[in-house]
Motif scaffolding. Structure first.
Motif, mmCIF file in Angstrom:
data_model
loop_
_atom_site.group_PDB
_atom_site.id
_atom_site.type_symbol
_atom_site.label_atom_id
_atom_site.label_comp_id
_atom_site.label_asym_id
_atom_site.label_seq_id
_atom_site.Cartn_x
_atom_site.Cartn_y
_atom_site.Cartn_z
ATOM 1 N N PRO A 107 0.789 -1.237 0.000
ATOM 2 C CA PRO A 107 0.000 0.000 0.000
ATOM 3 C C PRO A 107 0.822 1.290 0.000
ATOM 4 N N ALA A 108 2.123 1.190 0.238
ATOM 5 C CA ALA A 108 2.918 2.399 0.462
ATOM 6 C C ALA A 108 3.006 3.289 -0.765
ATOM 7 N N SER A 109 3.141 2.685 -1.946
ATOM 8 C CA SER A 109 3.332 3.462 -3.158
ATOM 9 C C SER A 109 2.498 2.877 -4.284
ATOM 10 N N GLN A 110 2.297 3.666 -5.328
ATOM 11 C CA GLN A 110 1.575 3.215 -6.504
ATOM 12 C C GLN A 110 2.579 2.733 -7.545
ATOM 13 N N TYR A 111 2.418 1.492 -7.969
ATOM 14 C CA TYR A 111 3.299 0.942 -8.982
ATOM 15 C C TYR A 111 2.498 0.654 -10.245
ATOM 16 N N LYS A 112 3.187 0.529 -11.364
ATOM 17 C CA LYS A 112 2.491 0.331 -12.637
ATOM 18 C C LYS A 112 2.077 -1.113 -12.854
ATOM 19 N N PHE A 113 2.891 -2.048 -12.364
ATOM 20 C CA PHE A 113 2.607 -3.467 -12.584
ATOM 21 C C PHE A 113 2.847 -4.260 -11.302
ATOM 22 N N TYR A 114 2.095 -5.349 -11.199
ATOM 23 C CA TYR A 114 2.219 -6.242 -10.055
ATOM 24 C C TYR A 114 2.339 -7.675 -10.575
ATOM 25 N N VAL A 115 3.104 -8.476 -9.852
ATOM 26 C CA VAL A 115 3.325 -9.866 -10.242
ATOM 27 C C VAL A 115 3.089 -10.761 -9.034
ATOM 28 N N LEU A 116 2.352 -11.836 -9.244
ATOM 29 C CA LEU A 116 2.156 -12.848 -8.204
ATOM 30 C C LEU A 116 2.939 -14.087 -8.625
ATOM 31 N N ILE A 117 3.838 -14.512 -7.757
ATOM 32 C CA ILE A 117 4.644 -15.710 -8.011
ATOM 33 C C ILE A 117 4.319 -16.754 -6.947
ATOM 34 N N GLU A 118 4.091 -17.975 -7.397
ATOM 35 C CA GLU A 118 3.873 -19.086 -6.466
ATOM 36 C C GLU A 118 4.916 -20.160 -6.738
ATOM 37 N N THR A 119 5.460 -20.706 -5.672
ATOM 38 C CA THR A 119 6.358 -21.852 -5.801
ATOM 39 C C THR A 119 5.759 -23.029 -5.047
ATOM 40 N N THR A 120 5.988 -24.214 -5.570
ATOM 41 C CA THR A 120 5.503 -25.428 -4.925
ATOM 42 C C THR A 120 6.611 -26.459 -4.975
ATOM 43 N N GLY A 121 6.966 -26.987 -3.804
ATOM 44 C CA GLY A 121 8.038 -27.969 -3.750
ATOM 45 C C GLY A 121 7.887 -28.902 -2.562
ATOM 46 N N SER A 122 8.958 -29.616 -2.268
ATOM 47 C CA SER A 122 8.896 -30.643 -1.217
ATOM 48 C C SER A 122 9.591 -30.230 0.070
ATOM 49 N N ASP A 123 10.347 -29.134 0.032
ATOM 50 C CA ASP A 123 11.100 -28.708 1.214
ATOM 51 C C ASP A 123 10.790 -27.238 1.484
ATOM 52 N N GLU A 124 9.981 -26.968 2.486
ATOM 53 C CA GLU A 124 9.507 -25.617 2.736
ATOM 54 C C GLU A 124 10.641 -24.649 3.037
ATOM 55 N N SER A 125 11.553 -25.044 3.877
ATOM 56 C CA SER A 125 12.653 -24.163 4.250
ATOM 57 C C SER A 125 13.543 -23.847 3.049
ATOM 58 N N LEU A 134 14.694 -5.163 -11.175
ATOM 59 C CA LEU A 134 13.492 -5.730 -11.787
ATOM 60 C C LEU A 134 12.274 -5.582 -10.882
ATOM 61 N N VAL A 135 12.479 -5.621 -9.577
ATOM 62 C CA VAL A 135 11.398 -5.557 -8.598
ATOM 63 C C VAL A 135 11.573 -4.305 -7.747
ATOM 64 N N SER A 136 10.487 -3.566 -7.554
ATOM 65 C CA SER A 136 10.520 -2.351 -6.743
ATOM 66 C C SER A 136 10.203 -2.627 -5.286
ATOM 67 N N ASP A 137 9.266 -3.529 -5.044
ATOM 68 C CA ASP A 137 8.815 -3.820 -3.683
ATOM 69 C C ASP A 137 8.160 -5.191 -3.711
#
Length: 478
Positions: free
Chosen positions: A344-362, A380-383
């Motif tokens: 919420p802090a700033s207005q950005y032009k684009f947003y990306v949602l990344i999900e990872t799925t694997g066998s070892d959480e840590s 590449l990433v602002s926040d």
């Protein structure tokens, strides 16, 4: 201008793992993007890299009902009752009215009859009779489509697969699910998850859409980048052809070279070749560790570079890569109850949602954090934030999956689902904004990992001038 100095850090904000960078030198504003090239219809050897396009217009057309088709009469209704019983033949105006209208409330048919078969043989008898009588038919699943494909154009008989919702079998060694076509996707997901597996596709409409409809439209969804299309996950089908012939292709073998693989003709055929009645789907094993990150980017070029970096650095654990422009985020925050902007802090032009799925959480979380920090170093990433619990992850996904729901609360929505090379994917959004100006709001979001753009044009009411304008640029890149 590249950053010569920067600093990045990680801290915890609102129980989220938060990443940010603070440049010491500001990047100059980006210049105007190049508009989509127009198709001239000619190609030369020295332009081999030029994108070829097929244009599909969507302006309103007024087609006359084909007089070759018969009109429903009382004898037809009596026959259908003889094979389906009274409960399987619906003539109640209120119930038929719901089936006559699409989810968007944009397309409306005039069917007078809704049929609810409960078996493949009943579907076969219905289609055989309709073929002999020349009664037009429209098959219907969960009726969650956004382009009117599951509702009548005129007075077609609606054949709903909602009554065919049984799970036939599940091979918990190989993860092969066999079910009837009327099973709701979310119900199948719950079932296989209890067995330690997941469905290879996941959609925002999973609570209502049917697996038969998913296959008939070759639905891609949120997990496409990890598990691919249904052409690779559907092992077998049972289909009823227009004349009532039952085509049994319901194999559960992963490798079957015995003759033609005809099932691929029906995946994505949208009911035009036959009605899917049973399916056999390969389901991947459910992995225990899932992480979700919500990131911001300053421009679309950064989104593209981030996708490439994610594929290289996250590799086998990358399971979703979704992008949204800031218009989508603003819309979701305004119209979806309980949704909050994770950044919420700033207005950005684009947003990306990344999900990872694997066998070892840590290990997976450490890998994701390292990737995000490196992406911030590279500009590449602002926040960004990483969800620390299921509630936060659900909020991230709610924003992405709720954009379509939020858009219909504005008024009229023109929706286009386009497959476009990733490097040109956002050009059409900017082009439409230039063309429509203040007359409509244009949204761009979708599955960046497989080059699938959801182009939405919002207006206070439906206006064919907007639709015709949009059809000029509604292209599918081949």
């Amino acid at each position: 201008m590249p950053h010569t100095e920067y600093e990045f850090a990680s801290r915890t904000v609102n129980s989220c793992r938060r990443f940010h960078w603070i440049p010491s030198l500001q990047r100059p504003p980006c210049g105007p993007r190049t508009n989509v090239e127009t198709y001239e219809g000619q190609h030369s050897a020295n332009k081999a890299s030029e994108v070829q396009k097929r244009t599909f217009g969507s302006a309103a057309t007024h087609n006359q009902r084909n007089p070759a088709y018969s009109e429903l009469n009382s004898d037809d209704v009596c026959y259908f009752k003889s094979i389906l019983g009274d409960n399987g033949v619906v003539q109640d105006e209120d119930r038929i009215a719901v089936a006559n209208v699409d989810w968007m409330g944009k397309y409306k048919g005039a069917s007078q009859l809704l049929l609810l078969p409960k078996s493949t043989k009943e579907v076969s008898k219905i289609l055989s009779y309709c073929n002999t009588r020349r009664l037009a038919v429209v098959p219907q699943g969960g009726n969650t489509g956004l382009v009117g494909g599951s509702v009548p154009v005129y007075d077609e008989v609606i054949v709903s697969l909602a009554g065919m919702d049984k799970i036939i079998s599940f091979d918990n060694v190989n993860g092969i699910l066999t079910s009837e076509a009327g099973c709701v996707l979310e119900n199948l997901s719950t079932f296989v998850e209890n067995e330690g597996f997941i469905m290879p596709l996941d959609l925002g409409a999973k609570g209502s859409c049917h697996i038969g409809g998913n296959i008939s439209t070759n639905a891609g969804g949120l997990r496409f980048i990890r598990y691919g299309s249904l052409h690779g996950n559907v092992l077998g089908l049972e289909v009823v052809l227009a004349d009532g012939t039952i085509l049994d292709m319901l194999t559960t073998l992963r490798k079957d070279n015995t003759g033609y693989d005809l099932k691929h003709l029906f995946i994505g055929s949208e009911g035009s070749l036959g009605v899917v009645t049973k399916v056999a789907v390969l389901t991947p094993a459910k992995l225990p560790a899932t992480n979700v990150a919500f990131l911001s980017c300053n421009d679309y070029t950064s989104c593209q570079k981030l996708l490439l970096a994610a594929r290289r650095n996250l590799g086998e654990i990358l399971s979703a890569f979704e992008f949204m422009d800031h218009h989508c985020i603003d819309l979701a925050i305004r119209h979806l109850e309980g949704v909050q902007n994770p950044l919420p802090a700033s207005q950005y032009k684009f947003y990306v949602l990344i999900e990872t799925t694997g066998s070892d959480e840590s290990y997976d979380k450490t890998k994701l954090e390292a990737f995000l920090l490196r992406s911030m170093e590279d500009g590449l990433v602002s926040d960004g934030v990483i969800a620390q619990d299921i509630s936060q992850a659900s909020n991230f996904w709610r924003i992405r999956e709720g954009i379509s729901e939020a858009s219909v609360k504005v008024g009229a929505v023109y929706k286009y689902d386009l497959s476009i090379p990733v490097e040109k994917l956002y050009d059409i959004v900017e082009e439409m904004r230039c063309r429509l100006g203040d007359n409509a709001e244009v949204l761009g979001y979708g599955h960046l990992g497989d080059g699938n753009l959801h182009l939405n044009i919002l207006s206070s009411k439906y206006d064919d001038s907007h639709k015709e304008e949009a059809s000029v640029q509604s292209m599918v890149w081949a």
